[in-house]
Scaffold this motif. Structure first.
Motif, PDB file in Angstrom:
ATOM      1  N   UNK A   1     -11.003  24.104 -26.773  1.00 30.59           N
ATOM      2  CA  UNK A   1      -9.816  24.855 -27.168  1.00 30.59           C
ATOM      3  C   UNK A   1      -9.605  24.609 -28.656  1.00 30.59           C
ATOM      4  N   UNK A   2      -9.671  25.653 -29.448  1.00 33.52           N
ATOM      5  CA  UNK A   2      -9.632  25.512 -30.900  1.00 33.52           C
ATOM      6  C   UNK A   2      -8.417  26.259 -31.436  1.00 33.52           C
ATOM      7  N   UNK A   3      -7.518  25.510 -32.073  1.00 32.30           N
ATOM      8  CA  UNK A   3      -6.273  26.068 -32.592  1.00 32.30           C
ATOM      9  C   UNK A   3      -6.127  25.700 -34.070  1.00 32.30           C
TER      10      UNK A   3
ATOM     11  N   UNK B   1     -11.978  28.640 -25.816  1.00 37.63           N
ATOM     12  CA  UNK B   1     -10.729  29.377 -26.035  1.00 37.63           C
ATOM     13  C   UNK B   1     -10.341  29.119 -27.484  1.00 37.63           C
ATOM     14  N   UNK B   2     -10.233  30.157 -28.280  1.00 39.74           N
ATOM     15  CA  UNK B   2     -10.050  29.974 -29.718  1.00 39.74           C
ATOM     16  C   UNK B   2      -8.998  30.939 -30.243  1.00 39.74           C
ATOM     17  N   UNK B   3      -8.110  30.445 -31.095  1.00 35.57           N
ATOM     18  CA  UNK B   3      -7.002  31.250 -31.607  1.00 35.57           C
ATOM     19  C   UNK B   3      -7.479  32.243 -32.662  1.00 35.57           C
ATOM     20  N   UNK B   4      -6.956  33.452 -32.577  1.00 37.80           N
ATOM     21  CA  UNK B   4      -7.199  34.453 -33.599  1.00 37.80           C
ATOM     22  C   UNK B   4      -8.477  35.249 -33.400  1.00 37.80           C
TER      23      UNK B   4
ATOM     24  N   UNK C   1     -10.793  34.780 -27.130  1.00 39.57           N
ATOM     25  CA  UNK C   1      -9.988  34.702 -28.348  1.00 39.57           C
ATOM     26  C   UNK C   1      -8.551  35.039 -27.981  1.00 39.57           C
ATOM     27  N   UNK C   2      -7.613  34.226 -28.448  1.00 35.90           N
ATOM     28  CA  UNK C   2      -6.234  34.331 -27.971  1.00 35.90           C
ATOM     29  C   UNK C   2      -5.240  34.559 -29.106  1.00 35.90           C
ATOM     30  N   UNK C   3      -4.033  34.948 -28.710  1.00 35.64           N
ATOM     31  CA  UNK C   3      -2.848  35.121 -29.546  1.00 35.64           C
ATOM     32  C   UNK C   3      -2.745  36.502 -30.183  1.00 35.64           C
ATOM     33  N   UNK C   4      -3.858  37.217 -30.332  1.00 30.85           N
ATOM     34  CA  UNK C   4      -3.873  38.440 -31.125  1.00 30.85           C
ATOM     35  C   UNK C   4      -4.817  39.450 -30.477  1.00 30.85           C
TER      36      UNK C   4
END
Length: 350
Positions: free
Chosen positions: A70-72, A126-129, A149-152
């Motif tokens: 998980x990369x944030x 799971x990685x942000x952006x 890819x999450x958040x966007x």
């Protein structure tokens, strides 16, 4: 459906660089006598392909470990703990365990974190952006595992994507502000070259105002972490500069809360004289004298949905045996959640 590529091997790098597999191995392990020109050719080929060495030794070399990378971008940002709670809660009933990497919003740091995490052959990422370097995209595309890819959702994902449209979020807030009769609007937020989601919200926000024939009257940007103090400081500066403003829109709740506290201390009637709104719907708002208008970005739901995708595909791969690792079931899932506005006490005029 997104086609999942097989994991890259030394042979792929060997063919791309025109040297033997043994030479490739020596270069990547930084061992043996290899000329500088050959070393540079091998490293360039590996980076272009997205090849990541396998740190699992011996008989385990072809296996996956029960870890989800998980990369944030930040641990100090109050947004991401709730995402992590969603991920860890969803994975509790599985054999998978999340492991965390932090990039500090730096693309080169993201490359480093990805390289190290992928070398341990996790069961998913799971990685942000959505915005990242060509090298980072190549590593993800070549990993042969579920990538979420999450958040966007405003962009082209490598594989699966879960999030909200930040452009739509900004547009929705602009429409809500205009509907309440505000016309002289200031914006405060982070410097945006690396905060892509904040940039997209601002683009959507200005688009929404433009549809009503309104331009942002004043704006101010800051670097570094968000804080109550930063929000107070920027709000004072903006209202000293433009005391005629009737609304202030903040790119996140933390600086918005600081702005609200400063306005109340100055005896400014909120929202009668100046309306305020932030973004993220963080729990901090529950303790304010007035509840800041904000938008729920579905953070926990995003974490849960991303974890479900990884867990489902990992289970399908396990049931399918070794062959499933090279061609996992599923791929390209797209989950778009809808943010909702919480009007609080600072948007709707009485």
């Amino acid at each position: 459906m997104t086609e999942m590529r097989r994991p890259l091997t030394l042979r792929d790098v060997s063919e791309a660089s025109g040297v033997s597999e043994m030479t490739v191995s020596r270069v990547l392990r930084n061992r043996g006598d290899v000329s500088q020109a050959t070393r540079e050719r091998v490293l360039a080929a590996a980076k272009r392909l997205g090849y990541v060495p396998n740190k699992i030794a011996g008989a385990l070399a072809s296996s996956r470990v029960n870890l989800v990378a998980v990369i944030i971008p930040s641990l100090s940002n109050m947004v991401f703990p709730e995402v992590m709670n969603g991920i860890s809660g969803e994975l509790e009933e599985t054999s998978l365990q999340p492991v965390l990497g932090v990039t500090h919003y730096r693309p080169e740091r993201e490359e480093q974190v990805l390289y190290e995490m992928l070398s341990w052959r996790p069961s998913g990422v799971i990685i942000a952006g959505l915005e990242r370097t060509d090298s980072a995209r190549a590593m993800l595309a070549s990993a042969g595992i579920p990538v979420v890819e999450i958040m966007d959702t405003d962009g082209q994902p490598v594989d699966a994507v879960v999030g909200i449209s930040h452009r739509r979020a900004g547009l929705m807030m602009a429409q809500a502000i205009v509907e309440q009769g505000y016309r002289r609007i200031g914006f405060m937020g982070t410097k945006m070259p690396l905060d892509h989601r904040a940039r997209k919200r601002f683009e959507g926000f200005t688009e929404g105002l433009a549809k009503a024939g309104i331009e942002v009257a004043d704006r101010e940007f800051y670097s570094g972490g968000s804080s109550l103090g930063k929000g107070r400081e920027m709000t004072k500066a903006m209202l000293d500069r433009r005391p005629d403003l009737d609304f202030l829109y903040y790119s996140n709740d933390m600086i918005g809360a600081g702005g609200l506290l400063w306005c109340l201390e100055q005896g400014i009637d909120v929202p009668g004289q100046v309306g305020l709104a932030g973004f993220n719907n963080i729990e901090l708002l529950d303790g304010l004298p007035k509840r800041l208008a904000t938008m729920d970005a579905c953070r926990r739901q995003i974490g849960e949905a991303a974890a479900r995708i990884v867990a489902a595909r990992a289970e399908a791969a396990a049931q399918g045996g070794a062959a499933a690792e090279d061609a996992p079931e599923g791929g390209g899932e797209r989950v778009v959640l809808t943010p909702t506005i919480n009007v609080g006490d600072t948007l709707v005029r009485g």
